[in-house]
Structures are given as C-alpha cells and as structure tokens.
Design an enzyme around this catalytic site. Structure first.
Site, PDB file in Angstrom:
ATOM      1  N   ARG A 221       2.975  -3.842   2.651  1.00 45.55           N
ATOM      2  CA  ARG A 221       3.922  -2.635   2.635  1.00 45.55           C
ATOM      3  C   ARG A 221       5.209  -3.428   2.886  1.00 45.55           C
ATOM      4  O   ARG A 221       5.482  -4.163   3.678  1.00 45.55           O
ATOM      5  CB  ARG A 221       3.647  -1.580   3.562  1.00 45.55           C
ATOM      6  CG  ARG A 221       2.694  -0.801   3.291  1.00 45.55           C
ATOM      7  CD  ARG A 221       2.833   0.538   2.205  1.00 45.55           C
ATOM      8  NE  ARG A 221       2.042   1.283   2.164  1.00 45.55           N
ATOM      9  CZ  ARG A 221       0.991   1.231   1.062  1.00 45.55           C
ATOM     10  NH1 ARG A 221       0.753   0.201   0.336  1.00 45.55           N
ATOM     11  NH2 ARG A 221       0.013   2.340   0.987  1.00 45.55           N
ATOM     12  N   HIS A 269       4.859  -2.981  -6.991  1.00 45.58           N
ATOM     13  CA  HIS A 269       3.789  -2.462  -6.225  1.00 45.58           C
ATOM     14  C   HIS A 269       2.355  -2.096  -7.062  1.00 45.58           C
ATOM     15  O   HIS A 269       2.145  -1.028  -7.522  1.00 45.58           O
ATOM     16  CB  HIS A 269       4.311  -1.060  -5.754  1.00 45.58           C
ATOM     17  CG  HIS A 269       3.107  -0.904  -4.614  1.00 45.58           C
ATOM     18  ND1 HIS A 269       3.632  -0.087  -3.424  1.00 45.58           N
ATOM     19  CD2 HIS A 269       1.880  -0.723  -4.451  1.00 45.58           C
ATOM     20  CE1 HIS A 269       2.819   0.438  -2.820  1.00 45.58           C
ATOM     21  NE2 HIS A 269       1.766  -0.215  -3.168  1.00 45.58           N
TER      22      HIS A 269
HETATM   23  P1  NAP Z   1      -8.266  -1.848   6.229  1.00 46.51           P
HETATM   24  O1  NAP Z   1      -9.639  -1.915   5.718  1.00 46.51           O
HETATM   25  O2  NAP Z   1      -7.895  -0.857   7.204  1.00 46.51           O
HETATM   26  O3  NAP Z   1      -8.109  -3.137   7.016  1.00 46.51           O
HETATM   27  C1  NAP Z   1      -6.850  -3.388   7.909  1.00 46.51           C
HETATM   28  C2  NAP Z   1      -7.037  -4.614   8.647  1.00 46.51           C
HETATM   29  O4  NAP Z   1      -5.771  -4.829   9.443  1.00 46.51           O
HETATM   30  C3  NAP Z   1      -8.324  -4.748   9.537  1.00 46.51           C
HETATM   31  O5  NAP Z   1      -8.835  -5.909   9.469  1.00 46.51           O
HETATM   32  C4  NAP Z   1      -7.614  -4.542  11.031  1.00 46.51           C
HETATM   33  O6  NAP Z   1      -8.151  -5.338  11.927  1.00 46.51           O
HETATM   34  C5  NAP Z   1      -6.187  -5.442  10.745  1.00 46.51           C
HETATM   35  N1  NAP Z   1      -5.305  -4.835  11.639  1.00 46.51           N
HETATM   36  C6  NAP Z   1      -4.702  -3.451  11.694  1.00 46.51           C
HETATM   37  N2  NAP Z   1      -3.697  -3.544  12.703  1.00 46.51           N
HETATM   38  C7  NAP Z   1      -3.795  -4.839  13.329  1.00 46.51           C
HETATM   39  C8  NAP Z   1      -3.028  -5.434  14.184  1.00 46.51           C
HETATM   40  N3  NAP Z   1      -2.149  -4.627  14.783  1.00 46.51           N
HETATM   41  N4  NAP Z   1      -2.998  -6.563  14.406  1.00 46.51           N
HETATM   42  C9  NAP Z   1      -3.904  -7.348  13.905  1.00 46.51           C
HETATM   43  N5  NAP Z   1      -4.520  -6.769  12.742  1.00 46.51           N
HETATM   44  C10 NAP Z   1      -4.666  -5.687  12.430  1.00 46.51           C
HETATM   45  O7  NAP Z   1      -7.276  -1.874   4.896  1.00 46.51           O
HETATM   46  P2  NAP Z   1      -7.396  -2.369   3.756  1.00 46.51           P
HETATM   47  O8  NAP Z   1      -8.052  -1.340   2.877  1.00 46.51           O
HETATM   48  O9  NAP Z   1      -7.831  -3.785   3.611  1.00 46.51           O
HETATM   49  O10 NAP Z   1      -5.912  -2.433   2.980  1.00 46.51           O
HETATM   50  C11 NAP Z   1      -4.967  -2.921   3.855  1.00 46.51           C
HETATM   51  C12 NAP Z   1      -3.433  -2.560   3.357  1.00 46.51           C
HETATM   52  O11 NAP Z   1      -3.140  -2.878   1.786  1.00 46.51           O
HETATM   53  C13 NAP Z   1      -3.265  -0.695   3.267  1.00 46.51           C
HETATM   54  O12 NAP Z   1      -3.017  -0.371   4.465  1.00 46.51           O
HETATM   55  C14 NAP Z   1      -2.049  -0.846   2.270  1.00 46.51           C
HETATM   56  O13 NAP Z   1      -0.827  -0.594   2.949  1.00 46.51           O
HETATM   57  C15 NAP Z   1      -2.160  -2.023   1.373  1.00 46.51           C
HETATM   58  N6  NAP Z   1      -2.546  -1.878   0.050  1.00 46.51           N
HETATM   59  C16 NAP Z   1      -1.521  -2.321  -0.800  1.00 46.51           C
HETATM   60  C17 NAP Z   1      -1.615  -1.983  -2.259  1.00 46.51           C
HETATM   61  C18 NAP Z   1      -0.804  -2.598  -3.090  1.00 46.51           C
HETATM   62  O14 NAP Z   1      -0.988  -2.441  -4.484  1.00 46.51           O
HETATM   63  N7  NAP Z   1      -0.048  -3.318  -3.077  1.00 46.51           N
HETATM   64  C19 NAP Z   1      -2.920  -1.491  -2.656  1.00 46.51           C
HETATM   65  C20 NAP Z   1      -3.978  -1.250  -1.706  1.00 46.51           C
HETATM   66  C21 NAP Z   1      -3.583  -1.253  -0.339  1.00 46.51           C
HETATM   67  P3  NAP Z   1      -9.358  -4.466  12.383  1.00 46.51           P
HETATM   68  O15 NAP Z   1     -10.531  -5.063  11.454  1.00 46.51           O
HETATM   69  O16 NAP Z   1     -10.027  -5.583  13.703  1.00 46.51           O
HETATM   70  O17 NAP Z   1      -9.518  -3.240  12.640  1.00 46.51           O
HETATM   71  C1  GLV Z   2      -1.551   1.269  -2.446  1.00 50.86           C
HETATM   72  O1  GLV Z   2      -0.524   0.622  -1.905  1.00 50.86           O
HETATM   73  C2  GLV Z   2      -2.326   1.968  -1.637  1.00 50.86           C
HETATM   74  O2  GLV Z   2      -2.313   2.254  -0.493  1.00 50.86           O
HETATM   75  O3  GLV Z   2      -3.548   2.274  -2.217  1.00 50.86           O
END
Ligand code: NAP
Ligand code: GLV
Length: 306
Positions: A221, A269
């Site tokens: 983000r 994005h």
């Molecule tokens: P997720 O499965 O919820 O994983 C989040 C990770 O971040 C977990 O490993 C978590 O630790 C860690 N985390 C959270 N808060 C933290 C902190 N304060 N300190 C250290 N580590 C922390 O999320 P995801 O599905 O992988 O997605 C991640 C993010 O990618 C989304 O929230 C979104 O903003 C972004 N995204 C972007 C796009 C794009 O097109 N650019 C697309 C999809 C998603 P734990 O494992 O210990 O809980």
């Molecule tokens: C895209 O940014 C998502 O959070 O799926």
C-alpha cells in the site's frame, strides 16, 4: 441466503451472474440505497451508507486481500470480515516481484538504454549473494513470493509479526528484529497489510538501514511509504532505485515526482489483480461453509487490522 453486492469501480453484471450460478439457492442483488436487508455482502470500497443500512450482515466478503480501506468504516457489529485468501493473487505477485527484482539485478533497464542507442555493451555480472532480498510480510502473498525469489537462488530474509520457520528463508519477527532484518537485506519487498503499526514503515530510518545500493519494491500500500524519504535516499545514492505499484493517492497525481524520476518504475496498482472466477468460487464456498457452521480461512482480525 440473501447476498447484496456493492463494489465501487467494478462492473457488477458478471459478478452477479457468477454468484447466481455458484449459489443458485441464494437471492443475489445489486445494492442500492434503501435495498432490503441481506445476510451476506460482497464488497469493495462501499460507502458508509451501505453499512449504515445493512445492519443484519453476518459475512462481509472483501474482493481483495487488503482490508485497510474497509476497516476505516463503521461495520455492523458481529459481522465477520473475510478477505480474499490468494484466489489466484499469489502467483501474480510472485511473477511481478521476480520481474522487478530480476530487471534490477540483471540491469535490464541499462541494457534497454544501451541498445536503444545501438550500443552492444556488457556489464559485469552481479552475484546473487550480494543481493539478499528482504520480504516484509510473510503471509499468503509474502510466502509465495519468498519461495519464488529463493527459487532464483537469491538469499531470502523474511519479516513478520509472529516467528516463522520456512525452509530456505531466514526469518525475523517483531520490532526487535526489524533492524537485523533490514541490515541483512539489499532489496526490500513490502507485502505488509496497512495497519496503524505499519503505516509509514518505509521511511528514512528503515530504508536507510538497507545495504548500500538498496532497491525497494512496494507492492502493498502507498501508505507504507514516506514518499519524500524515498526521494532523498535515491538522490543521496543510498538507494539505487524503486519499483512502486501502490501510492498514497491513486491514480498517482500527474504532478507527482515519482512519475518521471529516473530511478523509479511506476505501475498502476496491478501487481496482483482480483480474478473474478477464482474469487467467486472462493467466496461462494465460504458462504456455504459459514452457513453450515464451519470455520473459513481469511477471516480478518478486527483487533490486528488484517
Ligand atoms: P496476510 O496473509 O494477512 O499477511 C500479512 C503478513 O504481514 C503476515 O505475515 C503478518 O505477520 C505480517 N504483518 C502484519 N503486521 C505486521 C507487523 N506490524 N510487523 C511485522 N509483520 C506484520 O496478507 P497478504 O494476503 O499476504 O497480503 C498482504 C498485503 O498485500 C495486503 O494487505 C494488501 O495491502 C497488499 N496487496 C496488494 C496488491 C496489489 O495489487 N498491489 C494485491 C493484493 C494485496 P503474521 O504472519 O505474524 O501475522
Ligand atoms: C489489492 O490491492 C488487494 O488488496 O487485493
């Protein structure tokens, strides 16, 4: 089952048709003000009015992985918020990050510039060992990216909230180990959720701890990055470049310096898009499971914010 659909910037008809096909027993309707109450909602960036009216929701299904925008709204008490759990995103994210990493590591922009001038020239091969990749966030996307990057032979560090034990990844966790994680990394990939704890986490102090000649790939983000701090570190030469897919304001305003900075690559994005068919199949399966009293993956902790 009564499902209401309210997704900004999304063509509703194919989603409604897909949901009706997947859940023939459900009444699936497009939300409009004053619509009857539903028990499940499929949403992306709905207005506050939606939740003010839809007070009986049991499940709120976000058609993205990140819930930062959704959690700024006042949600009906007791409703479970469910995010997309991969649904075809992790492989896209792995492709995108590996592409950005390898384009930087193999100096492909430099080769493009040379060949555009008709120059046939070689650069000294770089060593993977000199380019350890640090991945912030080892969740659904971060772990998939970590495996893909490790598959290309780069040393991989990962940082998460709770400790992880993942073969081939040097895992760091918590604020105490952030410093060690950053110092051990040259390329930094941000795949954290945007929460009060992670807001502005890519700043002069943290990015300044990367190995000299560091490279930032932000695919999480825009709110994670302090824009001015990145520009200063690029101008000082501490960072070699950045690939940015997400921004504080989207679309990125035309006057923003990121657009034309020679060391920054901008994409709109698009690193991991929501895939409609996969998402509908996942959401429909979860609605049925929840109706049957089963637990489902991807339920958001309102306390943690992800
Ligand atoms: P997720 O499965 O919820 O994983 C989040 C990770 O971040 C977990 O490993 C978590 O630790 C860690 N985390 C959270 N808060 C933290 C902190 N304060 N300190 C250290 N580590 C922390 O999320 P995801 O599905 O992988 O997605 C991640 C993010 O990618 C989304 O929230 C979104 O903003 C972004 N995204 C972007 C796009 C794009 O097109 N650019 C697309 C999809 C998603 P734990 O494992 O210990 O809980
Ligand atoms: C895209 O940014 C998502 O959070 O799926």
């Amino acid at each position: 089952m009564r499902i209401t659909f309210c997704c900004t910037d999304t063509k509703p008809e194919p989603w409604l048709a897909g949901l009706r096909l997947a859940l023939p027993q459900a009444a699936v309707t497009l939300w409009q003000p004053g619509a009857p109450l539903a028990d499940h909602a499929v949403v992306w960036a709905p207005p506050q009015q939606f939740f003010d009216e839809q007070t009986q929701l049991q499940g709120i299904f976000n058609i993205g992985a990140g819930v930062d925008a959704l959690l700024k709204l006042h949600l009906p008490p007791g409703a479970q918020v469910v995010r997309l759990d991969d649904a075809g995103m992790s492989v896209q994210m792995a492709e995108f990050v590996c592409h950005a990493l390898i384009r930087h590591f193999r100096e492909l922009d430099g080769y493009d510039a040379d060949t555009a001038q008709g120059k046939w020239s070689y650069r000294k091969p770089r060593l993977r060992a000199d380019y350890p990749v640090g991945i912030m966030g080892l969740g659904v996307l971060g772990q998939r990216v970590a495996r893909a990057v490790a598959g290309f032979g780069f040393p991989v560090n990962g940082w998460s909230q709770s400790p992880k034990h993942i073969a081939g990844i040097n895992s760091f966790s918590g604020t105490d180990q952030l410093h060690a994680f950053l110092q051990a990394s040259r390329v930094l990939v941000c795949l954290l959720p945007l929460t009060p704890d992670t807001q502005d986490i890519l700043n002069a102090q943290t990015l300044g701890q990367l190995m000299p000649g560091g490279y930032l790939i932000n695919v999480a983000r825009g709110g994670h990055l302090v824009d001015g701090d990145l520009l200063a570190l690029l101008d000082s030469g501490h960072l070699a470049g950045a690939a940015l897919d997400v921004f504080r304001t989207e679309p990125l305003p035309p006057e923003h310096p990121f657009w034309h900075h020679p060391k920054i690559t901008v994409t709109p994005h698009t690193s991991a898009r929501t895939l409609r068919d996969e998402s509908i199949a996942q959401i429909a399966a979860k609605m049925l499971a929840m109706q049957g009293g089963e637990a489902v993956a991807g339920v958001v902790s309102l306390q943690k914010g992800y």
